[in-house]
Design an enzyme around this catalytic site. Structure first.
Site, PDB file in Angstrom:
ATOM      1  NE  ARG A 164      -4.008  -2.005   0.554  1.00  0.00           N
ATOM      2  CZ  ARG A 164      -3.949  -3.287   0.172  1.00  0.00           C
ATOM      3  NH1 ARG A 164      -2.908  -3.725  -0.522  1.00  0.00           N
ATOM      4  NH2 ARG A 164      -4.929  -4.120   0.448  1.00  0.00           N
ATOM      5  CB  SER A 238      -8.696  -1.328   4.639  1.00  0.00           C
ATOM      6  OG  SER A 238      -9.103  -2.563   4.116  1.00  0.00           O
ATOM      7  CD  GLU A 334      -5.737   1.224   2.476  1.00  0.00           C
ATOM      8  OE1 GLU A 334      -5.568   0.150   3.065  1.00  0.00           O
ATOM      9  OE2 GLU A 334      -6.487   1.356   1.492  1.00  0.00           O
TER      10      GLU A 334
END
Ligand SMILES: Cc1cc2nc3c(=O)[nH]c(=O)nc-3n(C[C@H](O)[C@H](O)[C@H](O)COP(=O)(O)OP(=O)(O)OC[C@H]3O[C@@H](n4cnc5c(N)ncnc54)[C@H](O)[C@@H]3O)c2cc1C
Length: 343
Positions: A164, A238, A334
């Site tokens: 990520r 998420s 995130e």
């Protein structure tokens, strides 16, 4: 170029958070992008790039000019029989691209089905799901520099992809507008079936019987059954990254919390599901001030109508504090946070 002043962003983020930007322009061509960047420079206005808004949190209003990447186009650069090279415009819908590649007999992206958002945003966090990441398929990223309008091309290596993560979140953060990506995809499927949820959904069939289309459809059906649709319950997927720990730290935690799931990574470290940590701390299903933690997914924070990014971030902070106090792990958010909390 059509500039909308004081533009509402509420329908432009999947959390449906209320916020306005100083100005907003929908970008449908590279010329329009050059013009918008020149305008921003001439008016000393900062630029924020937006795709479909599925990985952003608006904590308040933005004093910048928002450029919404809406360019279209995908074409084959070459095909040597074993691989194709594709150039895809940044404003294309990611999931539609995945569907199209499969229908053309180009493989590799099937595990990445149904990830919301645009193609141009995909390299920013090196999107990943069901055991596959974008990075290995990415050959180059094309972009314009925000400060000069100069065109640049980065190789996959220069993108510094990680979990990520990429160079666009660090050294090149807020410096480029991605205009297109080049992908290199195999003409023969090499299926990645190891991810537990995928493996168990396909467990009754032998590998020879499974096609890339089956993987695509299985991923779509798992995702539809598991993840809340932002159109029904606004969310950004998420909310926290899964922490990746050194082996010794993971082993110490496992000794203390025997039920803690631990997933060994290729680099020798261990990944821990943030959802498990959050659920252990009792947050699953929690609701306050119009925001909350989804009752079935501890990793998904949702907007129940509170509309305030500040409330959502306060909740995220409190979750992170209890996880840190309980496990000694610092959770990382995130999505990218924009805007001032108090306007
Ligand atoms: C229900 C749900 C499920 C999700 N599941 C996953 C998943 O499985 N795996 C995963 O990796 N992600 C997942 N996500 C996160 C999200 O889908 C991805 O991060 C996606 O790539 C974001 O695309 P976007 O167009 O919406 O980007 P935006 O949210 O609009 O932007 C995200 C960031 O990228 C920057 N950006 C966007 N476009 C450009 C551009 N052209 N040039 C430069 N910068 C740009 C923005 O400035 C911003 O910082 C999920 C999100 C939701 C809502």
């Amino acid at each position: 170029m059509q500039i909308t002043s004081d533009a509402s962003l509420q329908t432009r983020n999947t959390l449906a958070l209320c916020a306005h930007s100083r100005a907003l322009v929908s970008i449908e061509s590279e010329n329009a992008l050059r013009e918008a960047l020149a305008w921003a420079r001439a008016n000393s206005t900062a630029v924020t790039v937006l795709g479909h808004g599925s990985n952003v949190v608006f904590a308040g209003d933005l004093s910048s000019m928002v450029l919404v990447q809406a360019t279209r186009g995908r074409h084959c650069l070459d095909d040597d029989g074993s691989h194709v090279r594709l150039r895809v415009a940044a404003g294309e819908n990611w999931h539609h691209l995945v569907e199209w590649t499969l229908s053309e007999g180009y493989f590799g992206l099937e595990n990445l089905a149904l990830i919301p958002g645009t193609v141009g945003a995909a390299p920013i966090q090196n999107i990943g799901a069901y055991g596959v990441e974008l990075g290995p398929f990415m050959e180059a990223v094309h972009a314009l520099r925000i400060d000069s309008g100069e065109a640049v091309t980065l190789s996959s290596e220069q993108c510094e992809f990680g979990y990520r993560d990429s160079v666009f979140k660090h050294r090149l953060r807020d410096q480029l507008v991605i205009t297109a990506v080049d992908l290199r995809l195999p003409r023969v499927a090499r299926l990645q079936l190891g991810y537990p949820a995928l493996a168990s959904a396909l467990a009754l069939r032998s590998e020879q019987e499974i096609s890339a289309r089956d993987v695509f459809e299985t991923v779509v059906s798992i995702r539809r059954s598991k993840l809340p649709d932002p159109a029904a319950i606004p969310n950004a997927g998420s909310f926290f990254k899964n922490p990746v720990l050194q082996k010794q730290q993971a082993a110490r935690l496992k000794a203390q919390f025997p039920d803690l799931p631990v997933y060994p990574q290729a680099d020798g470290r261990d990944k821990i599901p943030a959802a498990w940590l959050i659920e252990y701390c009792g947050w699953k299903g929690h609701r306050e001030n119009g925001v909350g933690v989804h009752p079935d997914h501890a990793l998904v924070l949702v907007n129940y109508g509170g509309d305030s990014g500040a409330c959502l971030l306060q909740l995220a902070d409190r979750i992170a504090v209890t996880v840190r106090d309980t496990f000694g792990i610092t959770l990382e958010i995130e999505p990218r946070v924009y805007g001032q909390c108090n306007g």
